[in-house]
Design an enzyme around this catalytic site. Sequence first.
Site, PDB file in Angstrom:
ATOM      1  N   GLU A  54      -9.602   3.159  -5.311  1.00  0.00           N
ATOM      2  CA  GLU A  54      -9.340   4.509  -4.826  1.00  0.00           C
ATOM      3  C   GLU A  54      -8.289   5.269  -5.639  1.00  0.00           C
ATOM      4  O   GLU A  54      -7.516   6.046  -5.093  1.00  0.00           O
ATOM      5  CB  GLU A  54      -8.937   4.476  -3.346  1.00  0.00           C
ATOM      6  CG  GLU A  54     -10.057   3.971  -2.451  1.00  0.00           C
ATOM      7  CD  GLU A  54      -9.718   4.018  -0.968  1.00  0.00           C
ATOM      8  OE1 GLU A  54     -10.638   4.277  -0.175  1.00  0.00           O
ATOM      9  OE2 GLU A  54      -8.544   3.775  -0.603  1.00  0.00           O
TER      10      GLU A  54
ATOM     11  N   ASP B 183       0.862  -1.174   0.000  1.00  0.00           N
ATOM     12  CA  ASP B 183       0.000   0.000   0.000  1.00  0.00           C
ATOM     13  C   ASP B 183       0.903   1.229   0.000  1.00  0.00           C
ATOM     14  O   ASP B 183       2.132   1.110  -0.110  1.00  0.00           O
ATOM     15  CB  ASP B 183      -0.938  -0.006   1.212  1.00  0.00           C
ATOM     16  CG  ASP B 183      -2.312   0.562   0.876  1.00  0.00           C
ATOM     17  OD1 ASP B 183      -2.377   1.760   0.535  1.00  0.00           O
ATOM     18  OD2 ASP B 183      -3.307  -0.179   0.936  1.00  0.00           O
TER      19      ASP B 183
ATOM     20  N   HIS C  56      -2.393   3.664  -4.523  1.00  0.00           N
ATOM     21  CA  HIS C  56      -1.804   3.167  -3.276  1.00  0.00           C
ATOM     22  C   HIS C  56      -0.341   2.736  -3.462  1.00  0.00           C
ATOM     23  O   HIS C  56       0.101   1.756  -2.862  1.00  0.00           O
ATOM     24  CB  HIS C  56      -2.631   2.010  -2.714  1.00  0.00           C
ATOM     25  CG  HIS C  56      -3.981   2.406  -2.199  1.00  0.00           C
ATOM     26  ND1 HIS C  56      -4.158   2.977  -0.950  1.00  0.00           N
ATOM     27  CD2 HIS C  56      -5.208   2.337  -2.770  1.00  0.00           C
ATOM     28  CE1 HIS C  56      -5.450   3.235  -0.775  1.00  0.00           C
ATOM     29  NE2 HIS C  56      -6.102   2.859  -1.861  1.00  0.00           N
TER      30      HIS C  56
END
Length: 639
Positions: A449, A314, A384
């Site tokens: 995201e 991440d 990420h």
Amino acid sequence: MTIPQFRLEAAWEPVAGTSGKFHFSLVNLSDETLTGFRLSYTSLTRTAEKHVCENARLTRKVANYHEYAPPEGFTLAPGAIWSFTVEGLTRPAKHVTDGAKSAYVTTADNRHLAMAIGDLMLKGAESRTPPRLLPDGKTDEPFSLLPWPRESTLEPGDAVPVALYPAAGSTAADVAAMAAIQGLYQRLFPVDHLPFSLVAVDGGIAVTFAEKPGHADEAYEIAFEPGGIQLAYGGAAGRQYGLTSLAQLLHGARPGGSGFRFPKSGRVSDSPRYGWRGCHLDVSRQFIPTADVLRFVDLLAWHKLNIFHWHLTDDEAWRLEIKAYPALTDTGARRGPDEPLIPQLGDGAEPRHGFYSQKEVRAIVAHAASLHIETVPEVDIPGHCTAVLITYPDLTDGQEAPDSYRSVQGYPNNALNPAIEATYDFLGKVFDEMVTLFPSEYIHIGGDEVADGSWLKSPLARALMDKEGLAGTFELQSHFMKRVKAMLDARGRKLAGWNEVAHGGGVSPDGTLLMAWQNPEVGIELAREGYDVVMTPGQAYYLDMVQAEEWQEPGASWAGTVPPAHTYAYEAEGEFPEALKGRLRGIQACIWTENFISRAYFNHLVFPRLSAIAEAAWTPRERKDWLRFAAIAPLSPTL
């Protein structure tokens, strides 16, 4: 143990029309006078771009990291307190864990001094304590089975056997299977009397094994008869689940006030409701040592879960050793005040470094497989990827403005650029090593995201968009995902991802598995588009979500309040049309570790909700019973 000589006390104050105000007080408990110092802290409640500070100035902010300095010439003497306020936050604080998770002082000569942190207090409102999360529970069937079986007709007995043992004539494979669950129990309950013996014992009961061709691999049946116990199974997994049920029954029936009994007669006929019964574990935000990951796998096995979704990368860190790119773990798994990756989410004055060697990965994957658990690895791309891009800046477009977009977590320019061919060379070598480590047919590539606006200030990305006729971030992301899917196909693997993989045109649904996390309706829409779906909505199955509305209850709150009763009652099939239910592969818990700064936090937030999801994944809806679950769940082990 060194006791910190500085302490940070904080409170949040609601302010009408805004996200409220932080009040900070740095207490100097040392014998050192500080001048020219800075205070750094990490917090999920971030300072907004537009903010007002009183008696301080914000000198640096990256995602959850904040650095503040006192006014010029300020001196903090021994015993003195520096207080300041910050108004203008990205969101209001709702719970005690919305404050600082770590902090330290940096002196004028660049020493980093450890600091203790008090609870986030609530100013101007009542700070309420949380209620009990589980009722006392009750059951008309006094048997400790979790998840509850598909069918059972059991009569309680008054006697509790000393142990169960394999009947004479049992095969070597049957004895080995009993030994495996004996070992599992011993690891989870090291001070308790073992439920099994591999040889006959006085006061014990013999178990006769029988494989039943034609039964589903995960199915089993147990018959309790005067002459002993008969365990029939469809395959090795079913045999394991039957033995686990026997261990649970004996564990609950032993003296200690639980009120459960061991059956004297009756039958259990059992098989799981869903084929995909998973739990995700994020080890990027907080590194979880190998020994704890192995115990976590044991916990999944005890709950008859069969998928370990391992979130290995991440923004905050890359945890998987890749021999072709050693800097990924030399640099990308290290955070600290003087490291390329600055402190985040609980990091203090000392640097933290943690990753899994390929030898450790193989050991964890093999351990899971021995318990019929499939390990699905995740490397989260294209978003990420801060840890990757800081480690290998050649993967960025040098002409792109350095802060042209930010992720929802506040990271600037954190997505792999689809227009840079070296991106695919990098991923190809990563995938080449992953397929040797993980036998799973799936590699999870994240896909979540990506900030709207990503890459639009990259000249290379704009040129690719013009060439391919792509409009906006998400069509560019779809172009990237299609290339990644082709790379996985070439390596004999299928693509798994979060629901955003479908954005911008998505990828071919053929062989693709998507996880619906944003809300339940997303899962239905994915199924309509032809994707196979695993349901893992934050509103029910995210185990970092807060469990009660009261201020002093820890956890995140973006998906609302998720008490154990709601997690237990939630039905993943929901409004799924009958014609689409074949696309629902199963359900999964998700453990995101931003708030998991201690083992105690982990256990408080994960249990009993993991047990609730395990029962939802296994037990038919009509067989679920909240009060029975509440009576049995406290017997489950924790990390």
